[in-house]
Write an enzyme that holds these catalytic residues in place. Structure first.
Site, PDB file in Angstrom:
ATOM      1  N   HIS A   1     -33.573  29.267  17.182  1.00 33.15           N
ATOM      2  CA  HIS A   1     -34.564  29.383  16.023  1.00 33.15           C
ATOM      3  C   HIS A   1     -33.885  29.216  14.449  1.00 33.15           C
ATOM      4  O   HIS A   1     -32.801  29.508  14.232  1.00 33.15           O
ATOM      5  CB  HIS A   1     -35.236  30.834  15.991  1.00 33.15           C
ATOM      6  CG  HIS A   1     -35.846  31.225  17.213  1.00 33.15           C
ATOM      7  ND1 HIS A   1     -36.358  32.244  17.548  1.00 33.15           N
ATOM      8  CD2 HIS A   1     -36.149  30.453  18.010  1.00 33.15           C
ATOM      9  CE1 HIS A   1     -36.632  32.476  18.861  1.00 33.15           C
ATOM     10  NE2 HIS A   1     -37.044  31.084  19.194  1.00 33.15           N
TER      11      HIS A   1
ATOM     12  N   THR B   1     -37.640  28.735  32.306  1.00 36.25           N
ATOM     13  CA  THR B   1     -36.727  29.722  32.025  1.00 36.25           C
ATOM     14  C   THR B   1     -36.983  31.087  32.795  1.00 36.25           C
ATOM     15  O   THR B   1     -37.536  31.114  33.630  1.00 36.25           O
ATOM     16  CB  THR B   1     -36.452  29.998  30.447  1.00 36.25           C
ATOM     17  OG1 THR B   1     -35.205  30.746  30.278  1.00 36.25           O
ATOM     18  CG2 THR B   1     -37.441  30.879  30.010  1.00 36.25           C
TER      19      THR B   1
ATOM     20  N   LYS C   1     -39.466  30.198  11.731  1.00 34.00           N
ATOM     21  CA  LYS C   1     -39.923  30.211  10.288  1.00 34.00           C
ATOM     22  C   LYS C   1     -41.092  31.019  10.086  1.00 34.00           C
ATOM     23  O   LYS C   1     -40.857  31.722   8.910  1.00 34.00           O
ATOM     24  CB  LYS C   1     -40.640  28.686  10.071  1.00 34.00           C
ATOM     25  CG  LYS C   1     -41.202  28.318   8.857  1.00 34.00           C
ATOM     26  CD  LYS C   1     -41.617  27.173   8.362  1.00 34.00           C
ATOM     27  CE  LYS C   1     -42.449  27.462   7.063  1.00 34.00           C
ATOM     28  NZ  LYS C   1     -42.808  26.070   6.510  1.00 34.00           N
TER      29      LYS C   1
ATOM     30  N   THR D   1     -30.281  24.878  29.480  1.00 34.79           N
ATOM     31  CA  THR D   1     -29.440  24.769  28.010  1.00 34.79           C
ATOM     32  C   THR D   1     -27.699  25.065  28.631  1.00 34.79           C
ATOM     33  O   THR D   1     -27.119  25.322  27.658  1.00 34.79           O
ATOM     34  CB  THR D   1     -30.012  25.902  27.135  1.00 34.79           C
ATOM     35  OG1 THR D   1     -29.894  27.209  27.748  1.00 34.79           O
ATOM     36  CG2 THR D   1     -31.376  25.524  26.652  1.00 34.79           C
TER      37      THR D   1
ATOM     38  N   ASP E   1     -39.567  25.580  20.459  1.00 35.55           N
ATOM     39  CA  ASP E   1     -39.414  24.952  19.257  1.00 35.55           C
ATOM     40  C   ASP E   1     -40.457  24.629  18.411  1.00 35.55           C
ATOM     41  O   ASP E   1     -40.694  23.537  17.655  1.00 35.55           O
ATOM     42  CB  ASP E   1     -38.489  23.465  19.424  1.00 35.55           C
ATOM     43  CG  ASP E   1     -37.123  23.955  20.538  1.00 35.55           C
ATOM     44  OD1 ASP E   1     -36.557  24.609  20.169  1.00 35.55           O
ATOM     45  OD2 ASP E   1     -36.923  22.996  21.352  1.00 35.55           O
TER      46      ASP E   1
HETATM   47  P1  IMO Z   1     -36.851  28.356  21.637  1.00 32.66           P
HETATM   48  O1  IMO Z   1     -36.863  29.823  21.495  1.00 32.66           O
HETATM   49  C1  IMO Z   1     -37.110  24.841  24.121  1.00 32.66           C
HETATM   50  C2  IMO Z   1     -35.941  25.282  28.301  1.00 32.66           C
HETATM   51  C3  IMO Z   1     -34.600  24.188  28.471  1.00 32.66           C
HETATM   52  C4  IMO Z   1     -34.916  24.050  30.176  1.00 32.66           C
HETATM   53  C5  IMO Z   1     -35.524  25.174  30.549  1.00 32.66           C
HETATM   54  C6  IMO Z   1     -34.744  26.266  31.240  1.00 32.66           C
HETATM   55  O2  IMO Z   1     -35.916  27.570  20.817  1.00 32.66           O
HETATM   56  O3  IMO Z   1     -38.328  27.770  21.615  1.00 32.66           O
HETATM   57  P2  IMO Z   1     -32.613  27.657  30.541  1.00 32.66           P
HETATM   58  O4  IMO Z   1     -31.438  27.635  29.692  1.00 32.66           O
HETATM   59  O5  IMO Z   1     -33.688  28.723  29.838  1.00 32.66           O
HETATM   60  O6  IMO Z   1     -32.467  28.195  31.596  1.00 32.66           O
HETATM   61  O7  IMO Z   1     -33.536  26.260  30.731  1.00 32.66           O
HETATM   62  O8  IMO Z   1     -36.125  25.874  29.468  1.00 32.66           O
HETATM   63  N1  IMO Z   1     -35.941  25.983  27.144  1.00 32.66           N
HETATM   64  C7  IMO Z   1     -36.342  25.802  26.017  1.00 32.66           C
HETATM   65  N2  IMO Z   1     -36.681  24.588  25.208  1.00 32.66           N
HETATM   66  N3  IMO Z   1     -36.910  25.903  23.189  1.00 32.66           N
HETATM   67  C8  IMO Z   1     -36.382  27.076  23.778  1.00 32.66           C
HETATM   68  O9  IMO Z   1     -36.415  27.976  23.189  1.00 32.66           O
HETATM   69  C9  IMO Z   1     -35.921  27.033  25.060  1.00 32.66           C
HETATM   70  N4  IMO Z   1     -35.357  28.006  25.983  1.00 32.66           N
HETATM   71  C10 IMO Z   1     -35.376  27.358  27.186  1.00 32.66           C
HETATM   72  O10 IMO Z   1     -34.564  23.110  27.808  1.00 32.66           O
HETATM   73  O11 IMO Z   1     -35.895  22.846  30.114  1.00 32.66           O
HETATM   74 MG    MG Z   2     -35.694  26.213  19.275  1.00 35.87          MG
END
Ligand code: IMO
Ligand code: MG
Length: 461
Positions: free
Chosen positions: A62, A272, A39, A160, A34
């Site tokens: 995103h 993740t 952007k 998630t 995040d």
């Molecule tokens: P973007 O691309 C923030 C976090 C989840 C959780 C951990 C594992 O928007 O930056 P998962 O569902 O992947 O098995 O969850 O990873 N997580 C993210 N946190 N932005 C993301 O993606 C995330 N993708 C996974 O909150 O702690």
């Molecule tokens: Mg995000």
């Protein structure tokens, strides 16, 4: 169900005596996600012939804002808004086909041309039972008898619940995994679903879900029904991208999730399940790393984290609350409030090193306006030892106490700034400090959510 035309088989393979372009750009998050990757990618994607997702799945969120409209993307690459750019989902992505169709339909309804989307026929599918397993495992980890035994590595991960972990595990286990290309091979699809449901029913998997969720015939029918919607997008993206590289067309690689969530290099086990860094581009997109000319590390001007796991600079006080409110720090994918804290430069420098960044983008700087002072973490104290190394294992990181440098705050609204000179002195000092500590030049500063609220520094990206 129609069969794959395999039209691409009649196209010639690229001529390997021609050099590949080395002008590609990687855009990756240097924190816990995040950071504002969407952007930056939206802003620079018109300069690239393709924007390529190489990892993760619909766990990513995103957002892209322009012309007063906000678009939330999960699987579709953020380059979809550029007419001349192909939006490519590579083989390393785990695709929830229902979620992808949903997203495409929503974009089309908003007037976005989605015909440029190309989906690798080798990407793995996230199935409904993967999401159920994800939720069941999390629920089990949340039960009291699972927690508190050794501190750092117990309790739920806070996923998630998009089925990411179980889908990547299925891929690694091979036999029962289903890929996008199988949507066009009914006999393969049927067989794989039968094996998957059989294995899961035999009790090797924790799934608290009604029996029909493991009914292979029902799943086959559901997938067959949606296959025609994805068929026009399916292609061999590996040959497509290599042809572009030999034609001198630069590509932009869009990292999803972020470095500190990388399955190998992140804050394990609170990560993740994919390779989220620039290191994952080669395997996830199927291209050689030497095509990368620039790697832009995206850094939020402070820290956020969703889900569980250590976060040394987390603020559980009014300042943290204020940042959350100013930055509207609630998840794009799950709506969860994000944990907020000061910028952790120990973590950012580690992430920058891993990715080999050539530039930094500092995002959401405007959110810090109005704070009297700004703290940045420059070292940790772990068991009385002072270190500027980042210990990624959660067991160690949970004991890291931040050591801060305090910088002056700025009161002014900076959202109208269009060059570094428009920024108050304290904001520039903050940026200079980051650049000096990490040792990588700042190439982009974001001072508001809109596409136009951007400052580009030091020439084209
Ligand atoms: P973007 O691309 C923030 C976090 C989840 C959780 C951990 C594992 O928007 O930056 P998962 O569902 O992947 O098995 O969850 O990873 N997580 C993210 N946190 N932005 C993301 O993606 C995330 N993708 C996974 O909150 O702690
Ligand atoms: Mg995000």
């Amino acid at each position: 169900m129609t069969h794959h035309p395999r039209a691409h088989l009649s196209d010639p393979a690229p001529d390997l005596t021609r050099p590949i372009t080395t002008d590609c750009l990687a855009v990756v998050g240097l924190q816990w996600g995040d950071e504002g990757k969407g952007k930056v990618i939206d802003r620079v994607s018109p300069r690239y012939d393709a924007v390529v997702r190489y990892n993760g799945g619909a766990n990513a969120g995103h957002s892209v804002v322009f012309d007063g409209k906000r678009h939330a993307l999960h699987l579709v690459p953020s380059g979809i808004f550029s007419e001349r750019t192909r939006a490519v989902i590579g083989p390393g992505v785990c695709v929830d086909p229902f979620s992808l169709i949903d997203e495409l339909e929503r974009l089309a309804a908003a007037g976005v041309n989605v015909s440029n989307l190309v989906l690798s026929d080798r990407a793995h599918l996230v199935m409904p039972y993967h999401k159920q397993e994800d939720a069941s495992r999390e629920a089990r980890l949340d039960e009291p008898d699972q927690q508190g035994k050794s501190g750092a590595s117990q309790g739920a991960i806070g996923t998630t619940r998009r089925g990411i972990g179980p889908a990547y595990a299925e891929k690694a286990m091979r036999a029962a995994a289903v890929r996008t290309g199988d949507l066009l091979r009914p006999e393969v699809l049927r067989e794989r679903l039968r094996i998957a449901c059989d294995f899961k029913k035999r009790g090797n998997t924790l799934i608290d879900a009604p029996p029909e969720s493991l009914d292979a015939d029902r799943l086959f029918d559901q997938l067959s029904a949606i296959a025609p919607k994805l068929q026009p997008h399916l292609d061999d993206t590996t040959y497509l991208l290599h042809t572009m590289l030999r034609d001198g067309k630069p590509l932009l690689f869009e990292g999803a999730n972020a470095t500190l969530l990388d399955v190998d290099h992140g804050t394990f086990p609170f990560v993740t399940s994919s390779s989220t860094t620039a290191l994952g581009i080669s395997s996830g997109a199927g291209v050689p790393g030497r095509c990368l000319g620039q790697t832009l590390g995206i850094v939020k001007a402070y820290s956020t984290r969703v889900g569980a796991g250590p976060m040394p600079t987390e603020l559980k006080d009014d300042t943290g609350e204020r940042i959350r409110k100013n930055g509207n720090e609630f998840g794009t994918t799950t709506g969860r409030p994000r944990r907020c804290g000061w910028l952790d430069l120990v973590a950012v420098r580690y992430a920058s090193m891993l990715n080999g960044t050539t530039g930094l983008a500092i995002m959401l700087l405007d959110v810090l306006a109005g704070l009297d002072e700004l703290k940045v973490c420059v070292a940790y104290e772990i068991d009385t030892l002072r270190t500027d190394r980042f210990p990624p294992d959660a067991y160690d990181l949970v004991r890291a106490k931040p050591i801060y440098e305090t910088l002056p705050g700025f009161a002014e609204d900076i959202t109208a700034a269009r060059s570094l000179d428009d920024l108050p002195a304290a904001a520039r000092t903050y940026l200079d400090f980051i650049e000096g500590y990490v040792g990588v030049p700042i190439r982009f500063v974001s001072i508001g959510p809109d596409r136009e609220q951007s400052i580009e520094v030091g020439g084209a990206m």
